[in-house]
Motif scaffolding. Structure first.
Motif, PDB file in Angstrom:
ATOM      1  N   SER A 140       0.814  -1.221   0.000  1.00 37.58           N
ATOM      2  CA  SER A 140       0.000   0.000   0.000  1.00 37.58           C
ATOM      3  C   SER A 140       0.849   1.272   0.000  1.00 37.58           C
ATOM      4  N   LEU A 141       2.144   1.160   0.290  1.00 36.77           N
ATOM      5  CA  LEU A 141       3.026   2.333   0.303  1.00 36.77           C
ATOM      6  C   LEU A 141       3.848   2.464  -0.977  1.00 36.77           C
ATOM      7  N   ILE A 142       3.657   1.549  -1.897  1.00 29.67           N
ATOM      8  CA  ILE A 142       4.392   1.582  -3.165  1.00 29.67           C
ATOM      9  C   ILE A 142       3.535   2.281  -4.217  1.00 29.67           C
ATOM     10  N   GLY A 143       4.194   3.096  -5.045  1.00 29.91           N
ATOM     11  CA  GLY A 143       3.475   3.790  -6.110  1.00 29.91           C
ATOM     12  C   GLY A 143       2.893   5.119  -5.691  1.00 29.91           C
ATOM     13  N   LYS A 144       3.334   5.647  -4.567  1.00 28.61           N
ATOM     14  CA  LYS A 144       2.832   6.924  -4.067  1.00 28.61           C
ATOM     15  C   LYS A 144       3.721   8.107  -4.435  1.00 28.61           C
ATOM     16  N   ALA A 145       4.869   7.843  -5.006  1.00 29.56           N
ATOM     17  CA  ALA A 145       5.807   8.925  -5.294  1.00 29.56           C
ATOM     18  C   ALA A 145       5.266   9.855  -6.374  1.00 29.56           C
ATOM     19  N   PRO A 146       5.471  11.161  -6.216  1.00 24.90           N
ATOM     20  CA  PRO A 146       5.045  12.103  -7.264  1.00 24.90           C
ATOM     21  C   PRO A 146       5.901  11.946  -8.506  1.00 24.90           C
ATOM     22  N   ASP A 147       5.427  12.497  -9.629  1.00 23.08           N
ATOM     23  CA  ASP A 147       6.148  12.385 -10.894  1.00 23.08           C
ATOM     24  C   ASP A 147       7.531  13.030 -10.829  1.00 23.08           C
ATOM     25  N   THR A 148       7.713  13.964  -9.910  1.00 21.74           N
ATOM     26  CA  THR A 148       9.007  14.648  -9.789  1.00 21.74           C
ATOM     27  C   THR A 148      10.065  13.824  -9.070  1.00 21.74           C
ATOM     28  N   CYS A 149       9.679  12.691  -8.497  1.00 21.95           N
ATOM     29  CA  CYS A 149      10.637  11.848  -7.780  1.00 21.95           C
ATOM     30  C   CYS A 149      11.595  11.199  -8.784  1.00 21.95           C
ATOM     31  N   PRO A 150      12.914  11.346  -8.578  1.00 20.87           N
ATOM     32  CA  PRO A 150      13.868  10.706  -9.492  1.00 20.87           C
ATOM     33  C   PRO A 150      13.653   9.193  -9.566  1.00 20.87           C
ATOM     34  N   THR A 151      13.894   8.642 -10.729  1.00 24.15           N
ATOM     35  CA  THR A 151      13.648   7.216 -10.959  1.00 24.15           C
ATOM     36  C   THR A 151      14.347   6.331  -9.939  1.00 24.15           C
ATOM     37  N   MET A 152      15.627   6.628  -9.659  1.00 28.98           N
ATOM     38  CA  MET A 152      16.396   5.787  -8.752  1.00 28.98           C
ATOM     39  C   MET A 152      16.075   6.053  -7.280  1.00 28.98           C
ATOM     40  N   MET A 153      15.201   6.996  -7.010  1.00 26.18           N
ATOM     41  CA  MET A 153      14.759   7.267  -5.638  1.00 26.18           C
ATOM     42  C   MET A 153      13.342   6.761  -5.405  1.00 26.18           C
ATOM     43  N   ASN A 154      12.771   6.137  -6.411  1.00 28.47           N
ATOM     44  CA  ASN A 154      11.378   5.687  -6.353  1.00 28.47           C
ATOM     45  C   ASN A 154      11.336   4.192  -6.022  1.00 28.47           C
ATOM     46  N   TYR A 155      10.678   3.834  -4.911  1.00 34.56           N
ATOM     47  CA  TYR A 155      10.601   2.424  -4.524  1.00 34.56           C
ATOM     48  C   TYR A 155       9.969   1.564  -5.613  1.00 34.56           C
ATOM     49  N   GLU A 156       9.042   2.129  -6.356  1.00 30.96           N
ATOM     50  CA  GLU A 156       8.355   1.362  -7.393  1.00 30.96           C
ATOM     51  C   GLU A 156       9.326   0.863  -8.459  1.00 30.96           C
ATOM     52  N   THR A 157      10.371   1.626  -8.716  1.00 30.35           N
ATOM     53  CA  THR A 157      11.390   1.214  -9.682  1.00 30.35           C
ATOM     54  C   THR A 157      12.008  -0.122  -9.276  1.00 30.35           C
ATOM     55  N   TYR A 158      12.345  -0.241  -8.000  1.00 25.76           N
ATOM     56  CA  TYR A 158      12.999  -1.459  -7.500  1.00 25.76           C
ATOM     57  C   TYR A 158      12.029  -2.627  -7.443  1.00 25.76           C
ATOM     58  N   VAL A 159      10.787  -2.347  -7.086  1.00 23.87           N
ATOM     59  CA  VAL A 159       9.789  -3.409  -7.007  1.00 23.87           C
ATOM     60  C   VAL A 159       9.476  -3.958  -8.391  1.00 23.87           C
ATOM     61  N   LYS A 160       9.232  -3.073  -9.360  1.00 26.28           N
ATOM     62  CA  LYS A 160       8.863  -3.505 -10.712  1.00 26.28           C
ATOM     63  C   LYS A 160       9.981  -4.302 -11.382  1.00 26.28           C
TER      64      LYS A 160
END
Length: 359
Positions: free
Chosen positions: A208-228
């Motif tokens: 439930s906490l994944i995918g909440k980052a705004p579009d301005t969040c750098p790719t390598m700082m986004n948890y969703e990047t690592y999960v996907k």
């Protein structure tokens, strides 16, 4: 060369069987003809390593199915920025319980992103019990450092945050005692204390906490990047993940987290009893908040502390000097520290005190 007893707060002692396994496999990992350091992170052998590491961590911590396990770089310090970048939208804030030096650093980074409310201790070494009424109803999350490496304190009871996700920096005590992962929204830990060598950071994140980052969040700082991308969006710290997997295997072979907790409680009791019974050494932390992992102590005299440290080093006890902000001594008793190492340290402490006439 004889191995010393390494009491460093990190990078810390590793299990000797793990080091020997690394040595055995260093030039030729499982008949690949290559070292793990040379394997492509896209290769089948490394895919097996990272999958086994994730599976072992899930098993040892009984991680529920609605949580993801990811491996990253940057240590806990990078998480100080990643957490608010992912979880704080515009105008949102969070509560941070400040119990020591590392939680202060986490606050400093989070304040760059959102509105941060801090809850500080009334007594420096005593952590109270927190209930939902202690936190702002609008808070997006509550952050804690669950074990304080420098101060030698820990939460004896984790905060009850109600509906608000609880996030914990567990760098210095993950796998040392049983925890209920489902009580947390996110747990993160640098590996270099209980999980393995420096270079890899583990995060356990509720879906439930994944995918909440705004579009301005750098790719390598986004948890969703690592999960996907199963922690393989870019080249991960492959060798560190391999050694982490071996450490997890060692933990499992030695009774799992329950076995580690029993082992750690014995070690900590031995050292704390020595300090409490001494007329020379002192530990400032109330019993209920004492860390099992990091035990600071001192004589109260800088010259005497220096003499102790000099003598300890000569006897093969390394990295006992306390953090520069507090002085004195500190013994870190992570999972891989053998009971014999603590017994030997206690014997030296008693001899040191006896030689000085119990001053």
């Amino acid at each position: 060369m004889k191995r010393v007893y390494n009491f460093s707060a990190g990078p810390a002692v590793l299990p000797e069987p793990v080091l020997k396994k690394v040595q055995d496999e260093l030039l030729n990992y499982r008949e690949t003809g290559m070292s793990v350091m040379e394997l492509s992170h896209r290769s089948a052998p490394f895919q097996n390593i990272i999958e086994e590491a994730q599976g072992l961590l899930r098993e040892l911590l009984s991680i529920p199915d609605d949580y993801r396990v990811v491996f990253m770089q940057g240590g806990a310090s990078l998480q100080f920025s990643m957490i608010p970048l992912n979880l704080l939208g515009e105008g949102q804030g969070a509560d941070y319980i400040v119990t020591g030096s590392w939680s202060k650093k986490a606050v400093k980074e989070a304040e760059k992103v959102g509105d941060i409310r801090t809850l500080s201790l009334k007594e420096p070494f005593e952590i109270p019990v927190y209930t939902p009424e202690d936190f702002s109803p609008e808070s997006s999350y509550v952050h804690i450092t669950s074990n304080n490496t420098i101060e030698g304190t820990r939460f004896h009871k984790y905060p009850d945050t109600g509906r608000i996700p609880l996030i914990a920096d567990m760098s210095s005590h993950i796998l040392s005692e049983k925890i209920d992962v489902s009580s947390f929204g996110l747990i993160y830990a640098g590996a270099q204390k209980n999980l393995g060598p420096s270079g890899v950071t583990v995060a356990i994140i509720r879906d439930s906490l994944i995918g909440k980052a705004p579009d301005t969040c750098p790719t390598m700082m986004n948890y969703e990047t690592y999960v996907k991308h199963d922690s393989l969006f870019n080249t991960p710290p492959t060798f560190s993940i391999y050694v982490l997997k071996l450490v997890l295997e060692w933990v499992k072979e030695n009774g799992g987290v329950e076995g580690m907790q029993e082992h750690n409680e014995r070690k900590a009791a031995l050292l704390y009893n020595c300090i409490d019974e001494s007329s020379l050494f002192h530990n400032p932390v109330p019993e209920k908040n004492r860390s099992l992992m990091n035990i600071p102590f001192s004589t109260g005299n800088d010259e005497l502390d220096a003499d102790f440290l000099k003598g300890a080093k000569a006897e093969g006890f390394e990295f006992l000097k306390g953090h520069r902000s507090v002085g004195g001594m500190r013994a870190s008793l992570y999972n891989a520290m053998p009971l014999e190492g603590v017994k030997s340290l206690v014997d030296f402490m008693k001899k040191f005190e006896s030689d000085r006439g119990g001053c």
